[in-house]
Design a protein around this motif. Structure first.
Motif, PDB file in Angstrom:
ATOM      1  N   LEU A  23       0.838  -1.213   0.000  1.00 17.46           N
ATOM      2  CA  LEU A  23       0.000   0.000   0.000  1.00 17.46           C
ATOM      3  C   LEU A  23       0.866   1.253   0.000  1.00 17.46           C
ATOM      4  N   HIS A  24       1.941   1.207   0.760  1.00 16.65           N
ATOM      5  CA  HIS A  24       2.878   2.330   0.769  1.00 16.65           C
ATOM      6  C   HIS A  24       3.395   2.601  -0.648  1.00 16.65           C
ATOM      7  N   TYR A  25       3.850   1.548  -1.306  1.00 13.92           N
ATOM      8  CA  TYR A  25       4.425   1.694  -2.650  1.00 13.92           C
ATOM      9  C   TYR A  25       3.368   2.190  -3.638  1.00 13.92           C
ATOM     10  N   LEU A  26       2.170   1.632  -3.502  1.00 14.51           N
ATOM     11  CA  LEU A  26       1.068   2.002  -4.394  1.00 14.51           C
ATOM     12  C   LEU A  26       0.750   3.495  -4.270  1.00 14.51           C
ATOM     13  N   MET A  27       0.624   3.968  -3.031  1.00 13.72           N
ATOM     14  CA  MET A  27       0.216   5.363  -2.811  1.00 13.72           C
ATOM     15  C   MET A  27       1.350   6.346  -3.082  1.00 13.72           C
ATOM     16  N   ARG A  28       2.572   5.952  -2.756  1.00 16.69           N
ATOM     17  CA  ARG A  28       3.653   6.935  -2.809  1.00 16.69           C
ATOM     18  C   ARG A  28       4.534   6.810  -4.037  1.00 16.69           C
ATOM     19  N   VAL A  29       4.509   5.690  -4.726  1.00 24.16           N
ATOM     20  CA  VAL A  29       5.368   5.527  -5.893  1.00 24.16           C
ATOM     21  C   VAL A  29       4.529   5.349  -7.169  1.00 24.16           C
ATOM     22  N   PRO A  57      -7.837  -6.315   6.234  1.00 19.51           N
ATOM     23  CA  PRO A  57      -7.871  -6.822   7.611  1.00 19.51           C
ATOM     24  C   PRO A  57      -6.672  -6.337   8.412  1.00 19.51           C
ATOM     25  N   GLY A  58      -6.401  -5.032   8.350  1.00 22.22           N
ATOM     26  CA  GLY A  58      -5.153  -4.528   8.933  1.00 22.22           C
ATOM     27  C   GLY A  58      -5.325  -3.857  10.267  1.00 22.22           C
ATOM     28  N   HIS A  59      -4.224  -3.253  10.720  1.00 19.73           N
ATOM     29  CA  HIS A  59      -4.240  -2.466  11.945  1.00 19.73           C
ATOM     30  C   HIS A  59      -5.313  -1.394  11.866  1.00 19.73           C
ATOM     31  N   GLN A  60      -5.917  -1.117  12.998  1.00 16.86           N
ATOM     32  CA  GLN A  60      -6.932  -0.078  13.084  1.00 16.86           C
ATOM     33  C   GLN A  60      -6.455   1.229  12.457  1.00 16.86           C
ATOM     34  N   SER A  61      -5.205   1.593  12.710  1.00 20.32           N
ATOM     35  CA  SER A  61      -4.709   2.892  12.236  1.00 20.32           C
ATOM     36  C   SER A  61      -4.621   2.944  10.709  1.00 20.32           C
ATOM     37  N   VAL A  62      -4.298   1.817  10.090  1.00 19.77           N
ATOM     38  CA  VAL A  62      -4.222   1.791   8.624  1.00 19.77           C
ATOM     39  C   VAL A  62      -5.629   1.854   8.028  1.00 19.77           C
ATOM     40  N   VAL A  63      -6.548   1.086   8.617  1.00 20.40           N
ATOM     41  CA  VAL A  63      -7.926   1.076   8.128  1.00 20.40           C
ATOM     42  C   VAL A  63      -8.535   2.462   8.269  1.00 20.40           C
ATOM     43  N   LYS A  64      -8.260   3.104   9.405  1.00 22.59           N
ATOM     44  CA  LYS A  64      -8.771   4.451   9.663  1.00 22.59           C
ATOM     45  C   LYS A  64      -8.228   5.438   8.622  1.00 22.59           C
ATOM     46  N   LEU A  65      -6.967   5.321   8.313  1.00 19.31           N
ATOM     47  CA  LEU A  65      -6.377   6.194   7.292  1.00 19.31           C
ATOM     48  C   LEU A  65      -7.071   6.008   5.943  1.00 19.31           C
ATOM     49  N   LEU A  66      -7.320   4.754   5.586  1.00 14.23           N
ATOM     50  CA  LEU A  66      -7.986   4.462   4.312  1.00 14.23           C
ATOM     51  C   LEU A  66      -9.413   5.003   4.316  1.00 14.23           C
ATOM     52  N   GLU A  67     -10.094   4.875   5.471  1.00 16.84           N
ATOM     53  CA  GLU A  67     -11.471   5.394   5.559  1.00 16.84           C
ATOM     54  C   GLU A  67     -11.493   6.915   5.444  1.00 16.84           C
ATOM     55  N   THR A  68     -10.517   7.561   6.059  1.00 18.33           N
ATOM     56  CA  THR A  68     -10.422   9.021   5.971  1.00 18.33           C
ATOM     57  C   THR A  68     -10.179   9.452   4.524  1.00 18.33           C
ATOM     58  N   TYR A 100      -1.439   5.427  10.703  1.00 15.75           N
ATOM     59  CA  TYR A 100      -0.147   4.970  10.258  1.00 15.75           C
ATOM     60  C   TYR A 100      -0.168   4.102   9.007  1.00 15.75           C
ATOM     61  N   LEU A 101       0.671   4.472   8.061  1.00  8.56           N
ATOM     62  CA  LEU A 101       0.962   3.596   6.929  1.00  8.56           C
ATOM     63  C   LEU A 101       2.481   3.610   6.819  1.00  8.56           C
ATOM     64  N   SER A 102       3.072   2.433   6.797  1.00 10.97           N
ATOM     65  CA  SER A 102       4.525   2.369   6.950  1.00 10.97           C
ATOM     66  C   SER A 102       5.232   3.377   6.030  1.00 10.97           C
ATOM     67  N   GLU A 103       6.297   3.946   6.511  1.00 12.12           N
ATOM     68  CA  GLU A 103       7.029   4.992   5.791  1.00 12.12           C
ATOM     69  C   GLU A 103       8.028   4.411   4.797  1.00 12.12           C
ATOM     70  N   GLN A 104       8.194   3.127   4.830  1.00 11.76           N
ATOM     71  CA  GLN A 104       9.132   2.543   3.885  1.00 11.76           C
ATOM     72  C   GLN A 104       8.739   1.111   3.560  1.00 11.76           C
ATOM     73  N   VAL A 105       9.331   0.607   2.487  1.00  7.71           N
ATOM     74  CA  VAL A 105       8.976  -0.754   2.140  1.00  7.71           C
ATOM     75  C   VAL A 105       9.853  -1.743   2.900  1.00  7.71           C
ATOM     76  N   GLN A 106       9.235  -2.793   3.284  1.00  6.80           N
ATOM     77  CA  GLN A 106       9.863  -3.823   4.098  1.00  6.80           C
ATOM     78  C   GLN A 106       9.254  -5.153   3.647  1.00  6.80           C
ATOM     79  N   LEU A 127      -2.251  -9.008  -1.736  1.00  9.43           N
ATOM     80  CA  LEU A 127      -3.345  -8.140  -1.307  1.00  9.43           C
ATOM     81  C   LEU A 127      -4.669  -8.586  -1.922  1.00  9.43           C
ATOM     82  N   PHE A 128      -4.685  -8.827  -3.234  1.00 15.66           N
ATOM     83  CA  PHE A 128      -5.960  -9.159  -3.872  1.00 15.66           C
ATOM     84  C   PHE A 128      -6.457 -10.549  -3.473  1.00 15.66           C
ATOM     85  N   HIS A 129      -5.548 -11.505  -3.253  1.00 10.19           N
ATOM     86  CA  HIS A 129      -6.016 -12.798  -2.719  1.00 10.19           C
ATOM     87  C   HIS A 129      -6.661 -12.596  -1.347  1.00 10.19           C
ATOM     88  N   VAL A 130      -6.014 -11.809  -0.489  1.00 13.38           N
ATOM     89  CA  VAL A 130      -6.569 -11.531   0.843  1.00 13.38           C
ATOM     90  C   VAL A 130      -7.942 -10.870   0.709  1.00 13.38           C
TER      91      VAL A 130
END
Ligand code: FAD
Length: 265
Positions: A23-29, A57-68, A100-106, A127-130
């Motif tokens: 998601l980080h790569y998708l949004m930022r690159v 099905p992620g962390h609350q903070s990531v889901v919240k960011l996506l909802e915002t 929070y959405l990770s600041e770098q790829v890992q 992601l799409f299988h999930v």
């Protein structure tokens, strides 16, 4: 430097770090190559954010960011959105509220034997299988989005995302051909899970031995017998898949409870 330490991982698990890095790569690159979003592109991006915000099905903070992000995209009366505005929102919301959405790829399950291999495309498949599995497990999640009761919600969104934004244009062309050929046969959320599995194996078969293959991760027909022995059967000396077993395996493998938080924030 570009040397990254090898991370131990299990093939039988899915890693949240890969999904978040994707998601980080998708949004930022990936998105950054489009200076403004409008028309079909904007609609495709909105639908992508809708499906991910509702099903990830992620962390609350990531889901919240996506909802915002989704609320903002839906409420904007603009027909054109500059990419910089999306980036500002993603960055500012994160700074202000600790979303929070990770600041770098890992990469973990998606790490490659060199930085040019695996990584992002691997995370996008994952992601799409999930998401296809989540759509089946949480039938009400897409209520009031325009996607309710649509077994094709995830796959159509993926098809349009891949065709519009995915950096590998040849991949997009192949994927579109596969979709045109057989997507109309998908009648249920379980069909959608199996369709994506079948098409991913078709891509694996096509790429066996090709340049994009990481020598440490040869393309296979997946899941291999070590991961799912009961998925494989023999009929008159020929290999056949037991699709009921494959479906059960996919629902387990890509289910929320098999996603490991290891290495993720
Ligand atoms: P990937 O194929 O990326 O798979 C990631 C993980 O998914 C695997 O490690 C495994 O755990 C699991 N997996 C493997 N097979 C399946 C399956 N059948 N069902 C469910 N899970 C599975 N590259 C090209 O060179 N040409 C193309 O035309 C092309 N088309 C693509 C189309 C799409 C939609 C995407 C997302 C990618 C495409 N790619 C293409 C990239 C390519 O498919 C791989 O993603 C890339 O080579 C990295 O491979 P990988 O070894 O990480 O495994």
């Amino acid at each position: 430097g570009t040397q990254v330490e090898w991370k131990e991982f299990e093939k039988s698990k899915v890693y949240m770090a890969d999904l978040e890095s994707g998601l980080h790569y998708l949004m930022r690159v990936e998105l950054a190559t489009h200076k403004t979003l409008e028309g079909e592109e904007l609609k495709t991006f909105k639908d992508f954010v809708t499906v991910v915000a509702k099903l990830f099905p992620g962390h609350q903070s990531v889901v919240k960011l996506l909802e915002t992000l989704l609320e903002w995209l839906v409420s904007l009366p603009l027909e054109k959105i500059p990419y910089d505005a999306i980036l500002d929102l993603v960055n500012n919301k994160m700074r202000i509220s600790g979303l929070y959405l990770s600041e770098q790829v890992q990469w973990v399950g998606c790490q490659g034997s060199s930085v040019a291999l695996r990584g992002y495309p691997c995370s996008l498949w994952t992601l799409f299988h999930v998401l296809t599995v989540q759509a089946a497990n949480r039938p009400d999640a897409l209520a009031n989005t325009g996607f309710e009761d649509d077994p094709l919600a995830v796959l159509q969104t993926m098809r349009r995302y891949i065709g519009t934004f995915f950096g590998c244009q040849e991949c997009g062309k192949h994927f579109e051909e596969m979709a045109q050929e057989s997507l109309n046969q998908v009648k249920s959320v379980d069909d959608a899970i199996l369709w994506l599995w079948r098409k991913h194996n078709q891509v694996n078969a096509r790429l066996t031995g090709s340049m994009s293959q990481d020598p440490m991760f040869p393309k296979t027909q997946w899941p291999t017998p070590d991961l799912c022995p009961t998925c494989h059967e023999e009929q008159e000396g020929l290999h056949v898949w037991n699709e009921q077993m494959v479906l059960a395996f996919l629902r387990q493998h890509y289910g929320a409870s098999n996603i490991s938080p290891k290495y993720s924030s």
